[in-house]
Enzyme design. Structure first.
Site, PDB file in Angstrom:
ATOM      1  N   GLU A 199      40.692  11.517  51.042  1.00 34.57           N
ATOM      2  CA  GLU A 199      42.018  11.010  51.142  1.00 34.57           C
ATOM      3  C   GLU A 199      42.247   9.834  52.029  1.00 34.57           C
ATOM      4  OE1 GLU A 199      44.837  14.462  51.917  1.00 34.57           O
ATOM      5  OE2 GLU A 199      44.161  15.217  49.687  1.00 34.57           O
TER       6      GLU A 199
HETATM    7  C1  HEC Z   1      44.782  10.976  48.176  1.00 35.43           C
HETATM    8  C2  HEC Z   1      46.197  11.446  47.911  1.00 35.43           C
HETATM    9  C3  HEC Z   1      46.935  11.987  49.174  1.00 35.43           C
HETATM   10  C4  HEC Z   1      46.970  11.325  50.331  1.00 35.43           C
HETATM   11  C5  HEC Z   1      46.671   9.908  50.634  1.00 35.43           C
HETATM   12  C6  HEC Z   1      48.284  12.332  51.133  1.00 35.43           C
HETATM   13  N1  HEC Z   1      48.258  13.337  50.399  1.00 35.43           N
HETATM   14 FE1  HEC Z   1      49.510  14.683  51.146  1.00 35.43          FE
HETATM   15  N2  HEC Z   1      48.498  15.814  49.421  1.00 35.43           N
HETATM   16  C7  HEC Z   1      47.942  15.735  48.795  1.00 35.43           C
HETATM   17  C8  HEC Z   1      47.257  16.986  47.857  1.00 35.43           C
HETATM   18  C9  HEC Z   1      46.238  16.917  47.016  1.00 35.43           C
HETATM   19  C10 HEC Z   1      47.842  17.859  48.575  1.00 35.43           C
HETATM   20  C11 HEC Z   1      47.317  19.476  48.312  1.00 35.43           C
HETATM   21  C12 HEC Z   1      46.157  19.846  49.047  1.00 35.43           C
HETATM   22  C13 HEC Z   1      46.163  21.204  49.309  1.00 35.43           C
HETATM   23  O1  HEC Z   1      47.042  21.993  49.075  1.00 35.43           O
HETATM   24  O2  HEC Z   1      44.813  21.673  49.709  1.00 35.43           O
HETATM   25  C14 HEC Z   1      48.672  17.441  49.525  1.00 35.43           C
HETATM   26  C15 HEC Z   1      49.727  18.243  50.414  1.00 35.43           C
HETATM   27  C16 HEC Z   1      50.601  17.658  51.190  1.00 35.43           C
HETATM   28  C17 HEC Z   1      51.527  18.528  51.634  1.00 35.43           C
HETATM   29  C18 HEC Z   1      51.958  19.963  51.508  1.00 35.43           C
HETATM   30  C19 HEC Z   1      52.819  20.149  50.349  1.00 35.43           C
HETATM   31  C20 HEC Z   1      53.069  21.686  49.921  1.00 35.43           C
HETATM   32  O3  HEC Z   1      53.597  22.013  49.062  1.00 35.43           O
HETATM   33  O4  HEC Z   1      52.364  22.519  50.683  1.00 35.43           O
HETATM   34  C21 HEC Z   1      52.155  17.800  52.591  1.00 35.43           C
HETATM   35  C22 HEC Z   1      53.533  18.097  53.370  1.00 35.43           C
HETATM   36  C23 HEC Z   1      51.536  16.245  52.453  1.00 35.43           C
HETATM   37  N3  HEC Z   1      50.584  16.488  51.555  1.00 35.43           N
HETATM   38  C24 HEC Z   1      52.148  15.236  53.274  1.00 35.43           C
HETATM   39  C25 HEC Z   1      51.215  14.294  53.389  1.00 35.43           C
HETATM   40  C26 HEC Z   1      51.132  13.136  54.440  1.00 35.43           C
HETATM   41  C27 HEC Z   1      52.099  13.192  55.643  1.00 35.43           C
HETATM   42  C28 HEC Z   1      50.085  12.298  54.132  1.00 35.43           C
HETATM   43  C29 HEC Z   1      49.789  11.065  54.989  1.00 35.43           C
HETATM   44  C30 HEC Z   1      49.446  11.277  56.487  1.00 35.43           C
HETATM   45  C31 HEC Z   1      49.631  12.589  52.918  1.00 35.43           C
HETATM   46  N4  HEC Z   1      50.349  13.769  52.297  1.00 35.43           N
HETATM   47  C32 HEC Z   1      48.665  11.748  52.149  1.00 35.43           C
HETATM   48  C33 HEC Z   1      47.479  14.296  48.396  1.00 35.43           C
HETATM   49  C34 HEC Z   1      47.571  13.421  49.427  1.00 35.43           C
END
Ligand code: HEC
Ligand code: HEC
Length: 328
Positions: A142
């Site tokens: 990420e």
């Molecule tokens: C490269 C793409 C990517 C980036 C950049 C990213 N995310 Fe995500 N995010 C995801 C993915 C894929 C998941 C699911 C991962 C898992 O469940 O293992 C996720 C899960 C989440 C969730 C959980 C939501 C749930 O339904 O459980 C939150 C809140 C979130 N991200 C916030 C953020 C925040 C705040 C940042 C920056 C600090 C961020 N994400 C950066 C792809 C990204």
């Protein structure tokens, strides 16, 4: 004997009640909960620790949009959680640092209304938004940055340091944890009330006749066994209860240690395709039919799936200001 009597009296009483009651009562009876209109009531749910302030929210929004929190300076939280696109990236599996695909073929869930979830991530491994925000920054697929590098970069930007002081106190340490916490505080405000909430909050004509029929069918089909509460999801649930999900082999995700998967929120669901943990289903009506098959052992007809979709669209909410902030 007495117990049986009491029990049957209660059952009769509650079915009379249900029969006479409105759809709103039926929804509440099934565990559906509206986003409160009253700000104080809402804050009790979104801000139990009293950490939200306007200064922290504005700062958290800047950090959410800031690509300098990724190693190569190209990726921010907003890259994968686009606020104008339902809080997701719209692709089956997320692409992060230098084009790396999520190694488990995981689909990005929405950040909207995530504050209402009991756990964060598909396998529920994180307890809240503040803890969650530490994950993506450090994840190699990420943002791929270290804690030290992230805080070093923010501390090197005087306008950020001064905003942190204003948001907390003059002697605040701008650590990686403070950065993640501030992003989490911003996310606590990403709540999207919709016409569905207006209806549950007493505005009878907020939904059309067809939408009300869809809501009824959604409940009667059994969807509210899992998609309940204020988020219509957000709790860990079993998956593949009645038959195997056809695309289980896309990626290697198998849920938490007990095989449970977090039931996603259905708020804004019409905006967050593709669906399921591995992003394998593009179309909402197909996702609804799939749920019938794998969770409820019911064959939902195309007509009924469309009716449920008509209801689900009423969950598209009113978003807070999504405009990109000016960064220091
Ligand atoms: C490269 C793409 C990517 C980036 C950049 C990213 N995310 Fe995500 N995010 C995801 C993915 C894929 C998941 C699911 C991962 C898992 O469940 O293992 C996720 C899960 C989440 C969730 C959980 C939501 C749930 O339904 O459980 C939150 C809140 C979130 N991200 C916030 C953020 C925040 C705040 C940042 C920056 C600090 C961020 N994400 C950066 C792809 C990204
Ligand atoms: C036994 C619990 C349970 C029941 C009952 C259930 N669901 Fe789900 N639902 C889940 C879980 C868990 C997932 C996530 C599965 C995955 O992606 O691996 C999910 C995923 C979904 C998705 C995809 C969401 C997304 O963001 O990818 C939709 C749409 C959905 N459910 C709608 C429904 C509808 C409509 C019904 C009733 C016909 C229903 N569900 C019944 C637990 C349930």
């Amino acid at each position: 004997m007495i117990i049986t009597k009491i029990l049957s009296v209660t059952i009769v009483a509650s079915s009379i009640l249900l029969g006479a009651n409105s759809l709103v009562e039926q929804a509440k009876h099934n565990g559906l909960v509206a986003i409160p209109t009253d700000t104080t009531e809402l804050l009790k749910l979104t801000d139990p620790k009293g950490t939200i302030t306007p200064e922290r929210v504005a700062l958290g929004k800047q950090l959410f949009f800031d690509t300098r929190l990724s190693l190569d300076g190209k990726i921010s939280c907003h890259t994968c959680h686009l606020l104008d696109a339902g809080g997701v990236d719209g692709i089956p599996t997320s692409i992060g640092h230098r084009g790396t695909q999520n190694p488990h073929h995981i689909n990005a869930p929405t950040v909207y209304n995530a504050v209402f979830f009991e756990r964060q991530f598909w396998d529920g491994r994180s307890p809240d938004l503040e803890a969650q925000a530490q994950g993506p920054m450090q994840d190699k697929a990420e943002m791929a940055i270290t804690k030290e590098e992230a805080s070093k970069r923010i501390n090197a930007i005087p306008a950020y340091v001064s905003s942190f002081k204003k948001a907390y106190s003059d002697d605040v340490k701008v650590t990686f944890e403070t950065i993640a916490n501030t992003i989490g505080i911003y996310e606590r405000t990403l709540v999207t009330p919709s016409r569905y909430d207006d209806f549950l909050n007493g505005q009878e004509d907020a939904l059309t006749k067809e939408e009300k029929e869809g809501l009824k069918l959604f409940m009667e089909t059994g969807c509210t066994a899992c998609h309940v509460g204020i988020a219509l999801g957000g709790k860990m649930q079993p998956f593949d209860l009645s038959s195997d999900f056809k695309y289980n082999d896309v990626g290697d995700f198998k849920g938490d240690k007990d095989g449970l998967i977090k039931a996603p929120t259905l708020r804004n669901i019409s905006l967050t395709a593709p669906y399921f943990h591995n992003g394998t289903v593009n179309d909402l009506a197909t996702a609804v039919k799939t749920m019938g098959e794998v969770q409820l052992l019911v064959d939902i007809s195309d007509v009924d799936a469309d009716k449920i979709v008509t209801f689900l669209k009423t969950l598209d909410g009113r978003k807070p200001d999504t405009k990109a902030p000016v960064l220091p």
